[in-house]
Design a protein around this motif. Structure first.
Motif, PDB file in Angstrom:
ATOM      1  N   LEU A 151      -0.991  -1.334   4.043  1.00 62.96           N
ATOM      2  CA  LEU A 151      -0.249  -1.625   2.818  1.00 62.96           C
ATOM      3  C   LEU A 151       0.196  -3.084   2.786  1.00 62.96           C
ATOM      4  O   LEU A 151       0.040  -3.780   1.772  1.00 62.96           O
ATOM      5  CB  LEU A 151       0.964  -0.705   2.710  1.00 62.96           C
ATOM      6  CG  LEU A 151       1.827  -0.873   1.456  1.00 62.96           C
ATOM      7  CD1 LEU A 151       1.069  -0.433   0.211  1.00 62.96           C
ATOM      8  CD2 LEU A 151       3.122  -0.062   1.588  1.00 62.96           C
ATOM      9  N   ASN A 154      -2.827  -5.570   2.423  1.00 60.50           N
ATOM     10  CA  ASN A 154      -3.400  -5.568   1.082  1.00 60.50           C
ATOM     11  C   ASN A 154      -2.411  -6.062   0.035  1.00 60.50           C
ATOM     12  O   ASN A 154      -2.819  -6.591  -1.001  1.00 60.50           O
ATOM     13  CB  ASN A 154      -3.938  -4.182   0.749  1.00 60.50           C
ATOM     14  CG  ASN A 154      -5.257  -3.916   1.461  1.00 60.50           C
ATOM     15  OD1 ASN A 154      -6.316  -4.317   1.004  1.00 60.50           O
ATOM     16  ND2 ASN A 154      -5.191  -3.262   2.612  1.00 60.50           N
ATOM     17  N   ALA A 195       0.078  -2.919  -4.603  1.00 64.83           N
ATOM     18  CA  ALA A 195      -0.534  -2.139  -3.529  1.00 64.83           C
ATOM     19  C   ALA A 195       0.024  -0.723  -3.494  1.00 64.83           C
ATOM     20  O   ALA A 195      -0.702   0.241  -3.221  1.00 64.83           O
ATOM     21  CB  ALA A 195      -0.311  -2.835  -2.184  1.00 64.83           C
ATOM     22  N   ALA A 196       1.329  -0.586  -3.767  1.00 67.28           N
ATOM     23  CA  ALA A 196       1.947   0.742  -3.792  1.00 67.28           C
ATOM     24  C   ALA A 196       1.351   1.601  -4.903  1.00 67.28           C
ATOM     25  O   ALA A 196       1.194   2.818  -4.741  1.00 67.28           O
ATOM     26  CB  ALA A 196       3.453   0.608  -3.967  1.00 67.28           C
ATOM     27  N   VAL A 199      -1.739   3.742  -4.047  1.00 64.63           N
ATOM     28  CA  VAL A 199      -1.632   4.941  -3.210  1.00 64.63           C
ATOM     29  C   VAL A 199      -1.062   6.120  -3.980  1.00 64.63           C
ATOM     30  O   VAL A 199      -0.924   7.210  -3.424  1.00 64.63           O
ATOM     31  CB  VAL A 199      -0.776   4.670  -1.954  1.00 64.63           C
ATOM     32  CG1 VAL A 199      -1.356   3.534  -1.137  1.00 64.63           C
ATOM     33  CG2 VAL A 199       0.675   4.374  -2.317  1.00 64.63           C
TER      34      VAL A 199
END
Length: 225
Positions: A151, A154, A195-196, A199
């Motif tokens: 995480l 990225n 990035a969060a 997911v």
């Protein structure tokens, strides 16, 4: 960053942004599909001599497993690279609604430059994550270390990619490099937020477009006196 996210979410219905979303997802999944078909034919040809008629079933199963892994590991790289090609339309739409003065002085990013930036983004993601693969494997023993490292790495990569999508419209090369240096920590938060999104199931499909839109708000808010 929360304000940038909600403003970006509210503008998803904008026709220009909706067109980019549809086109980018279509191209992204078409690339994965083409790679899957090519892999199936290659594996099937390689296994036919060993397994005969059963080669088709084994190659299909192997291709499915690899494609699922590729979607999980490489979707971010491919999706952001593809969105990078169309990013100028997203940035222009956000500027038209929220920053009309900036839009008036912007220089549209040529398609060739957008493609070069997108390819550079994908290559950086692949190279950096392959380089750090041994670290990811070692951190598996910690339970959460691999996910956390992935995480953070990225987020750092996205902070440059997303920022460049906007800065390229308003700065030349030397100015962009100075801007990257001056905004590193703040841009990292932008990259971490994007990035969060990757997911979260469902939001991960919107993440590249939302990220480009959020980057536009980030860029102009920091430039305002």
């Amino acid at each position: 960053m929360f304000r940038a996210f909600f403003l970006s979410l509210a503008q998803l219905g904008d026709p220009a942004i909706r067109r980019v979303l549809v086109r980018s997802l279509a191209v992204t999944f078409a690339l994965f599909a083409a790679a899957g078909v090519a892999m199936w034919w290659g594996v099937r040809a390689a296994l036919t001599g060993w397994l005969g008629a059963q080669a088709g079933g084994w190659s299909a199963a192997l291709t499915l497993v690899v494609e699922l892994l590729a979607l999980w590991l490489a979707f971010r790289a491919v999706a952001v690279a593809v969105v990078g090609i169309f990013a100028d339309d997203i940035v222009a739409a956000v500027e038209a609604r929220h920053y009309p003065q900036a839009l008036a002085s912007a220089r549209p990013v040529a398609l060739a430059r957008g493609m070069a930036m997108g390819l550079g983004s994908a290559l950086r993601v692949i190279a950096v994550n392959l380089l750090l693969l041994p670290l990811y494997i070692i951190l598996l023993a910690t339970g959460v270390g691999t996910a956390a490292a992935f995480l953070l790495v990225n987020a750092w990569l996205l902070s440059r990619d997303l920022g460049d999508m906007v800065a390229a419209r308003h700065m030349d090369g030397p100015a962009m490099r100075r801007w990257r240096k001056a905004t590193g920590p703040a841009r990292f938060l932008l990259g971490l937020a994007a990035a969060a999104l990757f997911v979260v199931p469902g939001l991960n499909l919107l993440a590249p477009v939302l990220g480009a839109s959020m980057a536009t708000h980030f860029f102009h808010k920091r430039r305002q006196p």
